[in-house]
Write a protein that holds these residues in place. Structure first.
Motif, mmCIF file in Angstrom:
data_model
loop_
_atom_site.group_PDB
_atom_site.id
_atom_site.type_symbol
_atom_site.label_atom_id
_atom_site.label_comp_id
_atom_site.label_asym_id
_atom_site.label_seq_id
_atom_site.Cartn_x
_atom_site.Cartn_y
_atom_site.Cartn_z
ATOM 1 N N TYR A 105 54.662 34.148 36.758
ATOM 2 C CA TYR A 105 54.367 33.178 35.707
ATOM 3 C C TYR A 105 54.162 33.870 34.365
ATOM 4 C CZ TYR A 105 49.876 34.781 37.536
ATOM 5 O OH TYR A 105 48.854 35.568 38.011
ATOM 6 N N ASP A 106 54.340 33.084 33.303
ATOM 7 C CA ASP A 106 54.044 33.500 31.932
ATOM 8 C C ASP A 106 53.294 32.369 31.251
ATOM 9 O OD1 ASP A 106 55.406 35.959 32.040
ATOM 10 O OD2 ASP A 106 57.323 34.991 31.567
ATOM 11 N N ALA A 107 52.265 32.714 30.504
ATOM 12 C CA ALA A 107 51.568 31.757 29.648
ATOM 13 C C ALA A 107 51.967 32.041 28.205
ATOM 14 C CB ALA A 107 50.059 31.882 29.816
ATOM 15 N N TYR A 108 52.195 30.981 27.419
ATOM 16 C CA TYR A 108 52.760 31.139 26.094
ATOM 17 C C TYR A 108 51.750 30.840 24.988
ATOM 18 C CZ TYR A 108 57.088 31.026 28.788
ATOM 19 O OH TYR A 108 58.074 31.292 29.703
ATOM 20 N N SER A 152 45.808 38.719 34.551
ATOM 21 C CA SER A 152 46.550 37.927 35.529
ATOM 22 C C SER A 152 45.811 37.884 36.866
ATOM 23 C CB SER A 152 47.952 38.515 35.719
ATOM 24 O OG SER A 152 48.708 37.733 36.604
ATOM 25 N N ALA A 153 45.266 39.020 37.292
ATOM 26 C CA ALA A 153 44.510 39.047 38.538
ATOM 27 C C ALA A 153 43.278 38.148 38.450
ATOM 28 C CB ALA A 153 44.110 40.477 38.878
ATOM 29 N N GLY A 154 42.618 38.163 37.296
ATOM 30 C CA GLY A 154 41.459 37.294 37.114
ATOM 31 C C GLY A 154 41.830 35.825 37.175
ATOM 32 N N LEU A 155 43.027 35.502 36.692
ATOM 33 C CA LEU A 155 43.494 34.117 36.742
ATOM 34 C C LEU A 155 43.617 33.637 38.181
ATOM 35 C CD1 LEU A 155 44.871 31.555 35.512
ATOM 36 C CD2 LEU A 155 47.028 32.819 35.661
ATOM 37 N N VAL A 156 44.321 34.388 39.032
ATOM 38 C CA VAL A 156 44.501 33.918 40.406
ATOM 39 C C VAL A 156 43.192 33.968 41.189
ATOM 40 C CG1 VAL A 156 46.956 34.459 40.454
ATOM 41 C CG2 VAL A 156 45.321 36.178 41.228
ATOM 42 N N ARG A 157 42.342 34.949 40.906
ATOM 43 C CA ARG A 157 41.043 34.983 41.591
ATOM 44 C C ARG A 157 40.195 33.769 41.210
ATOM 45 N NH1 ARG A 157 38.887 36.108 45.056
ATOM 46 N NH2 ARG A 157 37.192 37.575 44.669
ATOM 47 N N SER A 158 40.341 33.298 39.962
ATOM 48 C CA SER A 158 39.565 32.125 39.534
ATOM 49 C C SER A 158 39.992 30.870 40.283
ATOM 50 C CB SER A 158 39.717 31.906 38.024
ATOM 51 O OG SER A 158 40.988 31.377 37.692
ATOM 52 N N LEU A 159 41.198 30.884 40.843
ATOM 53 C CA LEU A 159 41.676 29.756 41.635
ATOM 54 C C LEU A 159 41.419 29.944 43.126
ATOM 55 C CD1 LEU A 159 45.058 28.999 39.836
ATOM 56 C CD2 LEU A 159 43.001 27.586 39.837
ATOM 57 N N GLY A 160 40.840 31.083 43.507
ATOM 58 C CA GLY A 160 40.504 31.306 44.905
ATOM 59 C C GLY A 160 41.477 32.148 45.682
ATOM 60 N N PHE A 161 42.508 32.716 45.023
ATOM 61 C CA PHE A 161 43.376 33.660 45.722
ATOM 62 C C PHE A 161 42.540 34.846 46.217
ATOM 63 C CE2 PHE A 161 46.619 31.253 43.733
ATOM 64 C CZ PHE A 161 47.863 31.646 44.197
ATOM 65 N N VAL A 162 42.936 35.421 47.334
ATOM 66 C CA VAL A 162 42.238 36.593 47.864
ATOM 67 C C VAL A 162 43.169 37.796 47.837
ATOM 68 C CG1 VAL A 162 40.647 35.281 49.297
ATOM 69 C CG2 VAL A 162 42.839 36.023 50.252
ATOM 70 N N HIS A 163 42.575 38.966 47.655
ATOM 71 C CA HIS A 163 43.341 40.210 47.661
ATOM 72 C C HIS A 163 43.672 40.552 49.097
ATOM 73 C CE1 HIS A 163 43.936 44.648 47.469
ATOM 74 N NE2 HIS A 163 44.567 44.310 46.368
#
Length: 309
Positions: A105-108, A152-163
């Motif tokens: 993904y890209d945010a603009y 970017s990692a902080g973004l997915v972690r904020s949605l609950g993704f796990v490493h």
């Protein structure tokens, strides 16, 4: 909505979701002016970890298929010269017993950092896990992110993704050093059964443990040290911490487990493992050795992992 983007689609349109501040939908040729403007304005920021191309939307449109989907995140109340908040690619879609895909993904600009894109990504996940034809009926979604890309990692972690893991030399991309190279990536995942997930939820690493009884003396590499290295867990040894109770307290506090090397009676081992949160009957107990062949170390380590499968 700005005139260079398509009108807001019906809320029940396939692969479409409408949120409070953004909507998510497939791309169309009418997006091209906004896309050129959005990517051009954001190119300097995006170039740290990607290869932005303001003119590749026709290629993106031609690539759309059940195995590759793109979602546009569009502001419902645009700010500035375009209303394109970001783009999310869903690639490497595998059906059958896997039902998995990877996302990029890209945010603009000027929307990056304002919370609109995270809303769009959340809506996209709703679509990825929703039944067909409204969604893609996936079970697992993976995001691969360079370790230096903390935003970017902080973004997915904020949605609950796990490493979930680490992939060496995974993609040939730019990095913070400004050159293209084979880049390591961290792997973050989300399952349909976990979604929606709590923000920043624990990774839930599997804990493993084994006991190496006795000590192998000095000189050479001990079996305990070799196993800890192969299993990627800490080594707790009586050669550095003489008190057996302290070794098991260290094991108890470890989120990944560990290898305990000590001299202790069978009752002491059972009690220590139970206090550390392990079923004593499941934990392998090995005899101390030194300079064990690598093949044997790997065999023993695999047996330890199997014990906790």
């Amino acid at each position: 909505m700005s005139s260079d983007l398509t009108p807001e689609p019906p809320a029940d349109a396939p692969l479409t979701a409408v949120g409070e501040r953004v909507l998510v939908r497939p791309p169309t040729p009418a997006d091209e002016p906004a896309y050129v403007e959005a990517v051009t304005r954001s190119s300097r920021r995006l170039a740290d970890f990607a290869m932005p191309d303001p003119h590749n939307l026709p290629t993106v449109l031609a690539s759309q298929s059940p195995l590759y989907r793109t979602f546009m995140v569009v502001a419902r109340e645009p700010a500035g010269e375009h209303g394109l908040v970001g783009r999310i690619n869903v690639a490497n879609v595998v059906r059958g017993a896997f039902l998995s895909a990877s996302i990029g993904y890209d945010a603009y600009d000027p929307y990056a950092g304002r919370g609109l894109f995270v809303e769009g990504l959340s809506l996209t996940l709703d679509l990825l896990f929703a039944d067909e034809p409204a969604g893609m009926a996936l079970h697992r979604v993976e995001a691969n992110i360079q370790p230096a890309n903390a935003r970017s990692a902080g973004l997915v972690r904020s949605l609950g993704f796990v490493h979930e893991g680490f992939s060496r030399a995974f993609l040939h991309l730019p990095g913070l050093d400004g050159r293209r190279a084979w880049r390591d990536h961290d792997r973050y995942t989300m399952l349909a059964t976990d979604w929606p997930a709590a923000p920043y939820r624990p990774h839930g690493a599997r804990r493993v443990a084994c006991i190496v009884t006795g000590t192998a003396g000095y000189g050479g590499t001990t079996l305990a040290a070799a196993l800890a290295l192969e299993l990627e867990v800490p080594l707790y040894s009586s050669s550095t911490v003489p008190q057996t109770s302290t070794l098991f307290e260290l094991l108890r506090s470890s989120p990944v487990g560990g290898v305990v090397e000590c001299r202790a009676s069978a009752p002491e081992l059972r009690m220590g493992l139970a206090r550390a949160g392990f079923d004593p009957s499941a934990v392998p107990v090995l005899d101390a050795a030194v300079d064990v062949p690598k093949a044997e170390v790997v065999r023993q380590a695999l047996a330890v992992r199997t014990a906790f499968a």
